[in-house]
Design a protein around this motif. Structure first.
Motif, PDB file in Angstrom:
ATOM      1  N   VAL A  41       0.864  -1.187   0.000  1.00 40.33           N
ATOM      2  CA  VAL A  41       0.000   0.000   0.000  1.00 40.33           C
ATOM      3  C   VAL A  41       0.895   1.229   0.000  1.00 40.33           C
ATOM      4  N   PHE A  42       0.718   2.074  -1.008  1.00 37.45           N
ATOM      5  CA  PHE A  42       1.452   3.319  -1.108  1.00 37.45           C
ATOM      6  C   PHE A  42       0.460   4.455  -1.260  1.00 37.45           C
ATOM      7  N   GLY A  43       0.818   5.635  -0.791  1.00 35.73           N
ATOM      8  CA  GLY A  43      -0.027   6.802  -0.986  1.00 35.73           C
ATOM      9  C   GLY A  43      -0.418   7.455   0.317  1.00 35.73           C
ATOM     10  N   SER A  44      -1.187   8.496   0.183  1.00 38.05           N
ATOM     11  CA  SER A  44      -1.701   9.234   1.337  1.00 38.05           C
ATOM     12  C   SER A  44      -3.198   9.025   1.410  1.00 38.05           C
ATOM     13  N   TYR A  45      -3.658   8.598   2.555  1.00 39.36           N
ATOM     14  CA  TYR A  45      -5.082   8.327   2.754  1.00 39.36           C
ATOM     15  C   TYR A  45      -5.546   9.044   4.006  1.00 39.36           C
ATOM     16  N   PRO A  46      -6.776   9.561   4.017  1.00 36.79           N
ATOM     17  CA  PRO A  46      -7.271  10.341   5.154  1.00 36.79           C
ATOM     18  C   PRO A  46      -7.555   9.462   6.379  1.00 36.79           C
ATOM     19  N   ALA A  47      -6.707   9.547   7.370  1.00 35.84           N
ATOM     20  CA  ALA A  47      -6.880   8.756   8.586  1.00 35.84           C
ATOM     21  C   ALA A  47      -8.103   9.202   9.389  1.00 35.84           C
ATOM     22  N   ASP A  48      -8.559  10.423   9.158  1.00 42.01           N
ATOM     23  CA  ASP A  48      -9.715  10.928   9.900  1.00 42.01           C
ATOM     24  C   ASP A  48     -11.043  10.660   9.186  1.00 42.01           C
ATOM     25  N   ASP A  49     -11.005   9.978   8.031  1.00 43.77           N
ATOM     26  CA  ASP A  49     -12.215   9.654   7.278  1.00 43.77           C
ATOM     27  C   ASP A  49     -12.087   8.230   6.728  1.00 43.77           C
ATOM     28  N   PRO A  50     -12.334   7.207   7.558  1.00 42.93           N
ATOM     29  CA  PRO A  50     -12.124   5.825   7.131  1.00 42.93           C
ATOM     30  C   PRO A  50     -12.963   5.410   5.917  1.00 42.93           C
ATOM     31  N   GLU A  51     -14.180   5.894   5.792  1.00 43.22           N
ATOM     32  CA  GLU A  51     -15.008   5.543   4.631  1.00 43.22           C
ATOM     33  C   GLU A  51     -14.367   6.039   3.338  1.00 43.22           C
ATOM     34  N   ARG A  52     -13.887   7.262   3.347  1.00 40.45           N
ATOM     35  CA  ARG A  52     -13.235   7.829   2.163  1.00 40.45           C
ATOM     36  C   ARG A  52     -11.943   7.080   1.855  1.00 40.45           C
ATOM     37  N   ALA A  53     -11.173   6.733   2.881  1.00 37.00           N
ATOM     38  CA  ALA A  53      -9.927   5.991   2.681  1.00 37.00           C
ATOM     39  C   ALA A  53     -10.204   4.634   2.033  1.00 37.00           C
ATOM     40  N   LEU A  54     -11.251   3.956   2.468  1.00 39.33           N
ATOM     41  CA  LEU A  54     -11.591   2.657   1.883  1.00 39.33           C
ATOM     42  C   LEU A  54     -12.019   2.796   0.433  1.00 39.33           C
ATOM     43  N   VAL A  55     -12.773   3.828   0.101  1.00 35.74           N
ATOM     44  CA  VAL A  55     -13.180   4.075  -1.290  1.00 35.74           C
ATOM     45  C   VAL A  55     -11.946   4.327  -2.149  1.00 35.74           C
ATOM     46  N   MET A  56     -11.003   5.114  -1.630  1.00 35.89           N
ATOM     47  CA  MET A  56      -9.780   5.407  -2.362  1.00 35.89           C
ATOM     48  C   MET A  56      -8.952   4.141  -2.583  1.00 35.89           C
ATOM     49  N   LEU A  57      -8.789   3.333  -1.547  1.00 40.98           N
ATOM     50  CA  LEU A  57      -8.030   2.090  -1.668  1.00 40.98           C
ATOM     51  C   LEU A  57      -8.679   1.132  -2.664  1.00 40.98           C
TER      52      LEU A  57
END
Length: 62
Positions: free
Chosen positions: A18-34
């Protein structure tokens, strides 16, 4: 800040880097991005349960 109060199940993904920057304060958005950049499928069988697993076609290619 978004908080997730539930269970997260991760299956057979140990070999995926896993590489990149993901929003730790918004888990739903991070999962969509992943899910959009990795061969994974995020399922929500119950409101409090998130299951992260390989995409069906990704398993068949191996």
């Amino acid at each position: 800040m978004s908080v997730y109060d539930g269970a997260v199940e991760v299956q057979l993904l140990a070999g995926l880097p896993v590489f990149g920057s993901y929003p730790a304060d918004d888990p739903e958005r991070a999962l969509v991005m992943l899910e959009s950049v990795m061969p994974i499928e995020v399922r929500r069988p119950l409101p409090w349960w998130i299951s992260i697993e390989p995409k069906k076609h990704a398993v068949a290619e191996r």
